[in-house]
Write a protein that holds these residues in place. Structure first.
Motif, PDB file in Angstrom:
ATOM      1  N   VAL A  96     121.516  42.112  30.197  1.00  0.00           N
ATOM      2  CA  VAL A  96     120.377  41.898  31.090  1.00  0.00           C
ATOM      3  C   VAL A  96     119.881  40.475  30.882  1.00  0.00           C
ATOM      4  O   VAL A  96     119.528  40.091  29.773  1.00  0.00           O
ATOM      5  CB  VAL A  96     119.235  42.891  30.807  1.00  0.00           C
ATOM      6  CG1 VAL A  96     118.036  42.599  31.710  1.00  0.00           C
ATOM      7  CG2 VAL A  96     119.707  44.330  31.006  1.00  0.00           C
TER       8      VAL A  96
ATOM      9  N   SER B 230     106.429  39.732  44.764  1.00  0.00           N
ATOM     10  CA  SER B 230     107.547  40.584  45.170  1.00  0.00           C
ATOM     11  C   SER B 230     107.261  41.334  46.458  1.00  0.00           C
ATOM     12  O   SER B 230     108.174  41.667  47.207  1.00  0.00           O
ATOM     13  CB  SER B 230     107.882  41.586  44.057  1.00  0.00           C
ATOM     14  OG  SER B 230     106.769  42.411  43.772  1.00  0.00           O
TER      15      SER B 230
ATOM     16  N   LYS C 168     113.442  36.636  42.980  1.00  0.00           N
ATOM     17  CA  LYS C 168     114.010  37.717  43.790  1.00  0.00           C
ATOM     18  C   LYS C 168     114.905  37.138  44.871  1.00  0.00           C
ATOM     19  O   LYS C 168     116.004  37.633  45.128  1.00  0.00           O
ATOM     20  CB  LYS C 168     112.885  38.545  44.409  1.00  0.00           C
ATOM     21  CG  LYS C 168     113.329  39.714  45.260  1.00  0.00           C
ATOM     22  CD  LYS C 168     112.115  40.480  45.788  1.00  0.00           C
ATOM     23  CE  LYS C 168     112.525  41.682  46.616  1.00  0.00           C
ATOM     24  NZ  LYS C 168     111.330  42.431  47.118  1.00  0.00           N
TER      25      LYS C 168
ATOM     26  N   ASP D 236     123.644  37.944  39.581  1.00  0.00           N
ATOM     27  CA  ASP D 236     123.167  39.296  39.306  1.00  0.00           C
ATOM     28  C   ASP D 236     122.605  39.326  37.883  1.00  0.00           C
ATOM     29  O   ASP D 236     123.312  38.994  36.931  1.00  0.00           O
ATOM     30  CB  ASP D 236     124.331  40.288  39.422  1.00  0.00           C
ATOM     31  CG  ASP D 236     123.868  41.736  39.374  1.00  0.00           C
ATOM     32  OD1 ASP D 236     122.717  41.984  38.939  1.00  0.00           O
ATOM     33  OD2 ASP D 236     124.661  42.619  39.746  1.00  0.00           O
TER      34      ASP D 236
ATOM     35  N   LYS E 107     116.787  47.964  34.221  1.00  0.00           N
ATOM     36  CA  LYS E 107     117.823  48.388  35.171  1.00  0.00           C
ATOM     37  C   LYS E 107     118.156  47.297  36.190  1.00  0.00           C
ATOM     38  O   LYS E 107     119.227  47.302  36.789  1.00  0.00           O
ATOM     39  CB  LYS E 107     117.374  49.655  35.910  1.00  0.00           C
ATOM     40  CG  LYS E 107     117.142  50.854  34.997  1.00  0.00           C
ATOM     41  CD  LYS E 107     118.442  51.276  34.293  1.00  0.00           C
ATOM     42  CE  LYS E 107     118.243  52.553  33.492  1.00  0.00           C
ATOM     43  NZ  LYS E 107     117.405  52.356  32.290  1.00  0.00           N
ATOM     44  N   THR E 108     117.225  46.364  36.388  1.00  0.00           N
ATOM     45  CA  THR E 108     117.439  45.308  37.392  1.00  0.00           C
ATOM     46  C   THR E 108     117.369  43.899  36.834  1.00  0.00           C
ATOM     47  O   THR E 108     117.818  42.947  37.468  1.00  0.00           O
ATOM     48  CB  THR E 108     116.386  45.419  38.507  1.00  0.00           C
ATOM     49  OG1 THR E 108     115.083  45.172  37.951  1.00  0.00           O
ATOM     50  CG2 THR E 108     116.413  46.800  39.155  1.00  0.00           C
TER      51      THR E 108
ATOM     52  N   ILE F 248     122.096  41.730  36.051  1.00  0.00           N
ATOM     53  CA  ILE F 248     122.793  42.734  35.260  1.00  0.00           C
ATOM     54  C   ILE F 248     124.267  42.346  35.153  1.00  0.00           C
ATOM     55  O   ILE F 248     124.975  42.240  36.151  1.00  0.00           O
ATOM     56  CB  ILE F 248     122.673  44.140  35.885  1.00  0.00           C
ATOM     57  CG1 ILE F 248     121.199  44.494  36.085  1.00  0.00           C
ATOM     58  CG2 ILE F 248     123.371  45.165  34.997  1.00  0.00           C
ATOM     59  CD1 ILE F 248     120.381  44.515  34.821  1.00  0.00           C
TER      60      ILE F 248
ATOM     61  N   ASN G 269     119.392  49.113  28.331  1.00  0.00           N
ATOM     62  CA  ASN G 269     120.338  49.340  29.439  1.00  0.00           C
ATOM     63  C   ASN G 269     121.703  49.765  28.920  1.00  0.00           C
ATOM     64  O   ASN G 269     122.717  49.527  29.554  1.00  0.00           O
ATOM     65  CB  ASN G 269     120.460  48.062  30.275  1.00  0.00           C
ATOM     66  CG  ASN G 269     121.061  48.307  31.638  1.00  0.00           C
ATOM     67  OD1 ASN G 269     120.879  49.371  32.225  1.00  0.00           O
ATOM     68  ND2 ASN G 269     121.802  47.329  32.144  1.00  0.00           N
TER      69      ASN G 269
ATOM     70  N   ASP H 216     112.269  44.796  33.821  1.00  0.00           N
ATOM     71  CA  ASP H 216     112.876  46.068  34.219  1.00  0.00           C
ATOM     72  C   ASP H 216     114.320  46.077  33.707  1.00  0.00           C
ATOM     73  O   ASP H 216     115.136  45.265  34.144  1.00  0.00           O
ATOM     74  CB  ASP H 216     112.855  46.200  35.740  1.00  0.00           C
ATOM     75  CG  ASP H 216     113.397  47.532  36.230  1.00  0.00           C
ATOM     76  OD1 ASP H 216     114.238  48.135  35.540  1.00  0.00           O
ATOM     77  OD2 ASP H 216     113.003  47.968  37.327  1.00  0.00           O
TER      78      ASP H 216
ATOM     79  N   ASN I 194     109.913  38.156  41.442  1.00  0.00           N
ATOM     80  CA  ASN I 194     109.966  39.569  41.076  1.00  0.00           C
ATOM     81  C   ASN I 194     108.638  40.065  40.513  1.00  0.00           C
ATOM     82  O   ASN I 194     108.514  41.243  40.179  1.00  0.00           O
ATOM     83  CB  ASN I 194     111.070  39.794  40.030  1.00  0.00           C
ATOM     84  CG  ASN I 194     112.461  39.676  40.627  1.00  0.00           C
ATOM     85  OD1 ASN I 194     112.719  40.168  41.723  1.00  0.00           O
ATOM     86  ND2 ASN I 194     113.358  39.007  39.922  1.00  0.00           N
TER      87      ASN I 194
ATOM     88  N   LYS J  39     114.644  42.274  36.478  1.00  0.00           N
ATOM     89  CA  LYS J  39     113.505  41.598  37.100  1.00  0.00           C
ATOM     90  C   LYS J  39     112.365  41.375  36.103  1.00  0.00           C
ATOM     91  O   LYS J  39     111.981  42.301  35.389  1.00  0.00           O
ATOM     92  CB  LYS J  39     112.972  42.421  38.280  1.00  0.00           C
ATOM     93  CG  LYS J  39     113.938  42.571  39.439  1.00  0.00           C
ATOM     94  CD  LYS J  39     113.340  43.444  40.533  1.00  0.00           C
ATOM     95  CE  LYS J  39     114.282  43.592  41.712  1.00  0.00           C
ATOM     96  NZ  LYS J  39     113.690  44.443  42.778  1.00  0.00           N
TER      97      LYS J  39
END
Length: 762
Positions: A541, A89, A547, A560, A382-383, A562, A536, A380, A340, A385
């Motif tokens: 997710v 990453s 990446k 995406d 929130k992302t 998310i 989340n 993760d 990532n 990844k």
């Protein structure tokens, strides 16, 4: 008559009066003279000139015909092949994957003076010539005819044509085609395009094709970071890559390559491309020693394999390609794929597996220890990844990616999905009570499930009867009879639909009550995605390792990770709240709650152990990171799943043991100590804890049985509906650290020789 006239008269008279004599010598001379006269008549200078001109015209005509007939071909396949560059990453190169170590770079990215080192070395008139060196080509043809082999003298254009359009074969036909194609290429392409092609297709030794691979192989820099001195060495290499490689060159060869290096730089000064003063200060840049090719050893192969799978899938979606076509696009090479994967987190995960599992196994002492396979993935929430991944001990020894295999049961890590479905659907018990964390269920072992068309009476671990318990307690202690009934109360079709929304591949699974015990297949990546969606707050997710991916300057549009809200925030947060109880007062408290590495991190999670101890899990999360760890019994001697009883010297491997210990050793070293769950709920252990926290953590966790599988004879009652298309082959069992709580379903235990499809999850 004057004297002069007399003298002339005597001379004339004397010659006339001279006797005519014929001798044999005279006869011979006459014959030779006649022959010479004939030769002079046949080979006059006019005839010779005419023949020469005719020959020239014939040659010109033949060349015109050849020029018209020979087309510029497509580049040959080998010249187009490139490696795929896989990066961490942070941009550090992880590995170059592919049949050819080549990564094409645009000429504009290479410093101008470095470009000119190649012109100075190979073809000073490159920018003025028409693409060919007739004298050099003629010399090459003569040498080929005489068997003297390869000779220099070609222009950069001709060498590019040989590299990209033709082959290195030394034949008259190939040399003539090279001449014609070079003339045409010089007219069709700019000099910059030709130079770019030349430096990207040339071979530099050390397995490096092209300037980018060469820059890395000799100086560990990218091509755009090369100095003039380094560029001059690479340009000098092209004359004899193997002989001039500093690492293996003899003293004589080292002298030769330095002479060649000086020749390149002096030519640059002569052409006005380099300042003489700067040239005088330049020192020969000794290349670094060759670096051992890391290849796909260790975890690298698992990264590459997963990245390829995800990229191929996206190429199919974006471009409408078949799987074979998308695979071919990847295999052509030239991709730069940034992952990532976080180097620090990855190192921490590998360390955790080593210290908490590998170092505790002794295959020489215990045969079963050879069967233990670990898989883990960290995401993760929130992302989406994938920041760390453990696919197995070593890809070159075990190429199944344990983090992505779907042939083992997730066992009781599936129970939170049942609760999520119940909350989301607003489901009620058989008595009409709305299901919540405080709803009371009968935890009696072997209690027949009410409302099911298929007879189902799962046994709790050690056949323990719990009586009336709350849903929170049932999750903490992983009570089978409670969740079997809850699944039927909700409707197994709705449970499987919720599982699909959260990220599990439910495929064509029938809505069977047995699946409440997690008897379908799932991978750590899937389970990490499910729990990341809970973390989340209900937004989907989809864990991704890529990446970015680009080729020839074109970026692939990746989805995406998310997605949309698949379950309500209140549902997701309530499940999270309930799962904090598993850690603080349930099957994971010894390895996680009391772990000395914990520094106040808030944790939610669930353990799981399958029937016959063939898999064991801990999937858990903090507010900022989700990690799923699975252990799998894989028969090392023959294909098939294996029981893990006795591994590591313990009676069994359970979710609260090795998996939870690996999880804690990793997570408590990389997660925030101040992050808090932002929960929109008034239910669960996070709101009403069922234990009193202690100030001092206990000693380091040990492999204490926290989930005890038991066996049970299959029921003799026949099902009332059609048999499922996917028959569960294992059933999970779990026990808490103190009181047994879970037993397998009514099906018989699966045989440890059940085959494992090596293609699953790969």
């Amino acid at each position: 008559m004057g004297r002069a006239e007399e003298r002339r008269a005597r001379q004339r008279g004397g010659r006339r009066a001279a006797p005519k004599r014929r001798s044999s010598r005279a006869a011979t001379s006459g014959s030779v003279g006649a022959e010479k006269s004939l030769i002079r008549r046949l080979f006059t200078w006019k005839k010779i000139l005419g023949a020469f001109l005719g020959f020239c015209l014939l040659g010109i005509g033949a060349f015109i015909v050849l020029y018209m007939m020979v087309e510029v071909p497509e580049g040959n396949a080998d010249a187009k092949l490139q490696s795929n560059t896989i990066k961490y990453s942070n941009g550090d190169v992880l590995v170059r994957d592919g049949k050819v170590n080549r990564e094409n770079v645009e000429l504009a990215k290479i410093p101008k003076k470095v470009q000119l080192t190649f012109v100075a070395a190979e073809n000073k008139t490159f920018y003025q010539d028409s693409g060919v060196d007739l004298k050099g080509t003629a010399r090459g043809l003569l040498n080929t005819l005489s068997g003297k082999g390869k000779q220099g003298g070609s222009t950069i254009t001709q060498q590019y044509v040989k590299n990209y359009y033709l082959t290195p074969d030394q034949t008259i036909t190939r040399k003539l085609r090279e001449l014609v194609i070079s003339l045409k290429v010089d007219r069709q392409k700019s000099k910059d395009e030709i130079l770019e092609g030349y430096i990207n297709t040339s071979y530099y030794g050390r397995g490096a094709n092209g300037i980018q691979a060469a820059a890395q192989a000799y100086y560990r820099v990218d091509a755009d970071q090369l100095s003039v001195e380094q560029g001059a060495y690479l340009a000098a290499l092209l004359q004899a890559p193997s002989q001039y490689d500093w690492a293996v060159a003899s003293d004589y060869s080292k002298k030769l390559v330095q002479q060649r290096w000086n020749y390149v730089l002096d030519n640059m000064v002569e052409e006005g491309w380099l300042d003489a003063g700067k040239r005088a200060d330049m020192k020969f840049p000794k290349p670094l020693k060759p670096k051992a090719e890391a290849g796909l050893k260790g975890q690298k192969g698992y990264f590459v394999k997963l990245a390829k799978q995800q990229l191929v899938k996206q190429l199919m979606a974006n471009d409408g390609l078949t799987e074979d076509e998308a695979q071919a696009q990847y295999d052509k090479g030239g991709w730069t794929i940034t992952l990532n994967i976080d180097k620090k987190k990855q190192a921490q995960l590998e360390k955790a597996v080593k210290t908490q599992l590998t170092d505790k196994l002794d295959p020489d002492k215990r045969e079963v220890d050879k069967n233990i396979q670990a898989g883990a993935v960290s995401v993760d929430p929130k992302t989406g990844k994938i920041v760390a991944l453990y696919g197995g001990a070593d890809y070159v020894k075990h190429d199944y990616n344990n983090a992505n295999r779907e042939d083992y049961q997730p066992a009781s890590t599936f129970k939170p999905v049942i609760l999520a479905a119940a909350l989301e659907e607003g489901a009620e018990t058989q008595d009409g009570d709305k299901i919540s964390a405080s709803t009371i269920y009968d935890g009696t072992s072997k209690r027949p499930v009410e409302g099911s068309d298929i007879a189902f009476d799962p046994e709790n671990e050690d056949d323990t009867d719990y009586g009336d318990v709350s849903v929170q307690t049932a999750m903490n202690k992983s009570i089978n009879s409670v969740f079997a009934q809850m699944g039927v109360d909700v409707g197994m079709d709705k449970v499987l639909d919720t599982a699909d929304k959260l990220g599990m591949d439910t495929g064509d699974l029938k809505a069977l009550p047995a699946y409440t015990l997690g008897t379908m297949g799932a991978s750590p990546i899937q389970m990490a995605g499910v729990y990341a969606t809970l973390d989340n707050h209900g937004k989907k997710v989809t864990p991704t390792i890529i990446k970015s991916a680009e080729r020839n300057g074109s970026q692939v549009e990746m989805p995406d990770p998310i997605g949309e809200q698949v379950i309500s925030r209140e549902t997701a947060d309530t499940v999270t709240s309930v799962l904090t109880g598993v850690v603080d007062d349930g099957t994971a408290k010894t390895s996680v709650r009391d772990n000395p590495l914990r520094d106040g991190q808030e944790v939610a999670g669930k353990t799981g152990t399958s029937d016959d101890n063939k898999s064991a899990w801990f999937t858990g999360y903090t507010p900022d990171l989700v990690t799923s760890v699975g252990l799998f019994g894989e028969n090392h001697a023959k294909p098939g799943q294996a029981k893990m009883y006795g591994a590591g010297g313990f009676d069994r491997v359970n979710g609260g043991g090795f998996p939870a210990q690996i999880w804690a050793a990793y997570m408590f070293g990389v997660t925030s100590t101040s992050a808090e769950f932002d929960l929109d709920t008034d239910q669960g252990a996070a709101v009403e804890p069922s234990y009193t926290p202690t100030q001092t953590p206990s000693q380091t966790a040990t492999q204490t049985p926290t989930e005890e599988p038991t066996t049970q004879e299959p029921t003799t009652e026949a099902p009332t509906t059609e048999a499922p298309t996917q028959t569960p082959t294992q059933t999970p069992t779990q026990t808490p650290t103190q009181t047994p709580t879970q037993t397998p379903t009514t099906r018989p235990p699966a045989d440890d020789t059940d085959p494992v499809d090596p293609g699953l999850g790969q």
